[in-house]
Design a protein around this motif. Structure first.
Motif, short mmCIF file in Angstrom:
data_model
loop_
_atom_site.label_atom_id
_atom_site.label_comp_id
_atom_site.label_asym_id
_atom_site.label_seq_id
_atom_site.Cartn_x
_atom_site.Cartn_y
_atom_site.Cartn_z
N VAL A 19 35.94 49.27 37.59
CA VAL A 19 36.61 47.98 37.67
C VAL A 19 37.80 48.12 38.60
N THR A 20 37.73 47.43 39.73
CA THR A 20 38.86 47.39 40.66
C THR A 20 39.76 46.25 40.24
N ILE A 21 41.04 46.52 40.08
CA ILE A 21 41.98 45.50 39.63
C ILE A 21 42.81 45.04 40.82
N GLN A 22 42.92 43.72 40.96
CA GLN A 22 43.64 43.13 42.07
C GLN A 22 45.05 43.70 42.17
N GLY A 23 45.40 44.17 43.36
CA GLY A 23 46.73 44.70 43.61
C GLY A 23 46.87 46.18 43.30
#
Length: 147
Positions: A19-23
């Motif tokens: 899961v890539t998290i924004q920022g």
């Protein structure tokens, strides 16, 4: 009989999800049960992000986030959908947009003749993707990928 034993061997018990998290730099890896839902994954990804001490620090309330297939996907996943049914193991988590159903309100636009939604938060990944689509790359919207 051979088919029964083969099915028993291939049954997944855990899924490793990215899961890539924004920022944030890099993806958070989460180990989940295949029966878990998208909502469960959102909560687990936020817990893992906080546990790893990553920056920037943000709210730990899972209801403030939406899960997408990628940063370029405008539609968020249904929180009740099972992870096995999603068909992916890589996701993108971004802050939830404040949704306003547009009728004749200012600041909203119409696409395809339907009702559209406006994001009030400038950090919404959906709004950022819409702005990128409106900027000088109209060929991205209508690219035909037929063979």
């Amino acid at each position: 009989m051979a088919e029964v034993s083969m099915e028993a061997k291939t049954k997944l018990t855990k899924l490793l999800l990215n899961v890539t998290i924004q920022g944030s730099v890099g993806a958070v890896q989460v180990l989940m049960s295949p029966e878990s839902t998208v909502g469960d994954l959102v909560a687990a990804a936020i817990r893992q992000y906080s546990k790893e001490g990553r920056r920037p620090i943000f709210s730990s309330d899972p209801s403030k986030f939406d899960l997408h297939y990628s940063q370029f996907s405008l539609e968020s996943l249904d929180r009740e959908e099972k992870l096995m049914e999603s068909g992916s193991r890589n996701f993108f988590l971004c802050s939830k947009k404040s949704v306003v159903d547009s009728g004749n309100e200012s600041g909203s636009s119409s696409s395809g003749g339907g009702v559209t939604k406006t994001a009030s938060s400038s950090s919404s990944c959906s709004k950022e993707a819409e702005e990128a689509a409106r900027s000088g790359f109209p060929w991205l919207k209508f690219k035909d990928f037929s063979l």
